[in-house]
Design an enzyme around this catalytic site. Structure first.
Site, short mmCIF file in Angstrom:
data_model
loop_
_atom_site.label_atom_id
_atom_site.label_comp_id
_atom_site.label_asym_id
_atom_site.label_seq_id
_atom_site.Cartn_x
_atom_site.Cartn_y
_atom_site.Cartn_z
N ARG A 136 10.97 -1.45 12.40
CA ARG A 136 9.65 -1.40 13.03
C ARG A 136 9.47 -2.58 13.98
O ARG A 136 9.54 -3.74 13.56
CB ARG A 136 8.56 -1.43 11.94
CG ARG A 136 8.26 -0.05 11.40
CD ARG A 136 7.25 -0.12 10.27
NE ARG A 136 5.98 -0.75 10.63
CZ ARG A 136 4.93 -0.73 9.83
NH1 ARG A 136 4.97 -0.13 8.66
NH2 ARG A 136 3.81 -1.32 10.21
N LYS A 165 0.84 -1.22 0.00
CA LYS A 165 0.00 0.00 0.00
C LYS A 165 0.87 1.26 0.00
O LYS A 165 0.61 2.19 -0.76
CB LYS A 165 -0.93 0.02 1.22
CG LYS A 165 -1.89 -1.15 1.30
CD LYS A 165 -2.91 -0.99 2.42
CE LYS A 165 -2.33 -1.05 3.82
NZ LYS A 165 -1.81 -2.38 4.22
N ARG A 205 -1.00 -8.73 13.66
CA ARG A 205 -1.52 -7.79 12.66
C ARG A 205 -2.33 -8.52 11.59
O ARG A 205 -3.36 -8.02 11.13
CB ARG A 205 -0.37 -7.00 12.03
CG ARG A 205 0.11 -5.87 12.95
CD ARG A 205 1.52 -5.45 12.66
NE ARG A 205 1.70 -4.91 11.33
CZ ARG A 205 2.84 -4.97 10.65
NH1 ARG A 205 3.89 -5.55 11.15
NH2 ARG A 205 2.91 -4.43 9.45
N ARG A 220 -10.00 0.67 8.54
CA ARG A 220 -9.60 -0.69 8.89
C ARG A 220 -10.72 -1.43 9.63
O ARG A 220 -10.52 -2.60 10.00
CB ARG A 220 -8.37 -0.65 9.80
CG ARG A 220 -7.06 -0.93 9.10
CD ARG A 220 -5.96 -0.77 10.14
NE ARG A 220 -4.74 -1.44 9.81
CZ ARG A 220 -3.71 -0.86 9.21
NH1 ARG A 220 -3.78 0.37 8.80
NH2 ARG A 220 -2.60 -1.54 8.99
N ARG A 265 11.45 -6.75 5.02
CA ARG A 265 11.33 -5.34 5.41
C ARG A 265 11.91 -5.11 6.81
O ARG A 265 12.52 -4.09 7.07
CB ARG A 265 9.85 -4.93 5.39
CG ARG A 265 9.62 -3.47 5.77
CD ARG A 265 8.21 -3.03 5.48
NE ARG A 265 7.30 -3.36 6.58
CZ ARG A 265 5.99 -3.15 6.53
NH1 ARG A 265 5.43 -2.63 5.47
NH2 ARG A 265 5.23 -3.46 7.56
P1 ADP Z 1 0.75 -2.18 7.84
O1 ADP Z 1 -0.16 -1.90 6.68
O2 ADP Z 1 2.10 -2.66 7.42
O3 ADP Z 1 0.13 -3.05 8.88
P2 ADP Z 1 0.40 0.56 8.87
O4 ADP Z 1 1.52 1.51 8.83
O5 ADP Z 1 -0.76 0.82 7.96
O6 ADP Z 1 1.07 -0.85 8.61
O7 ADP Z 1 -0.19 0.47 10.37
C1 ADP Z 1 0.63 0.22 11.48
C2 ADP Z 1 -0.19 0.14 12.76
O8 ADP Z 1 -0.85 1.39 13.01
C3 ADP Z 1 -1.31 -0.91 12.77
O9 ADP Z 1 -0.84 -2.19 13.09
C4 ADP Z 1 -2.23 -0.32 13.87
O10 ADP Z 1 -1.71 -0.54 15.15
C5 ADP Z 1 -2.13 1.17 13.61
N1 ADP Z 1 -3.17 1.65 12.67
C6 ADP Z 1 -2.92 2.20 11.43
N2 ADP Z 1 -4.07 2.54 10.82
C7 ADP Z 1 -5.08 2.19 11.68
C8 ADP Z 1 -6.50 2.25 11.61
N3 ADP Z 1 -7.12 2.74 10.53
N4 ADP Z 1 -7.22 1.80 12.67
C9 ADP Z 1 -6.60 1.31 13.75
N5 ADP Z 1 -5.27 1.20 13.88
C10 ADP Z 1 -4.50 1.62 12.85
#
Ligand code: ADP
Length: 190
Positions: free
Chosen positions: A134, A14, A145, A89, A128
């Site tokens: 991270r 993404k 996740r 999400r 990654r």
């Molecule tokens: P990835 O797509 O690799 O899981 P992101 O950078 O999109 O990573 O998200 C990292 C973390 O941020 C998620 O695991 C969650 O803890 C939090 N997060 C991000 N976006 C949301 C969301 N829309 N709702 C709830 N938590 C979120």
């Protein structure tokens, strides 16, 4: 305005594809994950609240996430459109986004679903992890996740499918090839 959601599991690409889309279509990029990480690195009040949640690979509560997202949209009054990356999400977030955009006379125009297998995700995140630093890229956190994705986030898909907005893109292959398919979908929806 043209508003796009880029949707897919952790590690689907993404972020990579969003960067290319912004460059070509000049949309404002909103990544809730990047925003949370910025708050954590700057040790803001919000950062302190969400730090452990991110480290554990869990979703941040909807109310916190929705408030943060809406503020960020308001901060970009001149944007010609947005790309929402990592949001919504949950179905609650998707409903809140629809209501919020409706209030501005706007809507989501397209949802790009990046389709990748669970095996591919695990391989990519292991790679990654070597460079991202991270904490949530550790294998046990990644499993969390992926759990969150399949128990909560996946339901966002039928929500948008019912609105006829989802285009599925095969997320496995060359970055440029995937981007080509994304551009075709955007151009068709514009
Ligand atoms: P990835 O797509 O690799 O899981 P992101 O950078 O999109 O990573 O998200 C990292 C973390 O941020 C998620 O695991 C969650 O803890 C939090 N997060 C991000 N976006 C949301 C969301 N829309 N709702 C709830 N938590 C979120």
């Amino acid at each position: 305005m043209f508003n796009l959601v880029i949707f897919g599991p952790p590690g689907a690409g993404k972020g990579t594809q969003s960067a290319k889309i912004i460059d070509k279509y000049k949309l404002a990029h909103i990544s809730t994950g990047d925003m949370f990480r910025m708050h954590i690195s700057q040790d803001t009040a919000l950062g302190k609240r969400v730090k452990q949640i991110l480290a554990d690979g869990l979703l941040v509560p909807d109310s916190i996430t929705i408030d943060m997202l809406e503020e960020e949209v308001q901060r970009n009054p001149h944007a010609t459109g947005f790309i929402f990356d990592g949001f919504p999400r949950t179905v609650t977030q998707a409903e809140a986004l629809d209501t919020f955009l409706e209030g501005k006379g706007e809507k989501i125009d397209l949802v790009l679903q990046l389709d990748v297998t669970e095996e591919e995700i695990k391989n990519r995140i292991a790679e990654r992890k070597k460079v991202s630093g991270r904490a949530d890229d550790d294998e046990d956190k990644l499993i969390k996740r992926i759990d969150e994705y399949f128990s909560k986030t996946i339901h966002v898909l039928p929500y948008y499918q019912n609105q006829g907005k989802v285009v599925k893109i095969n997320g496995i292959g060359q970055v440029e090839g995937i981007f080509g398919m994304i551009c075709a979908a955007i151009d068709a929806a514009k």
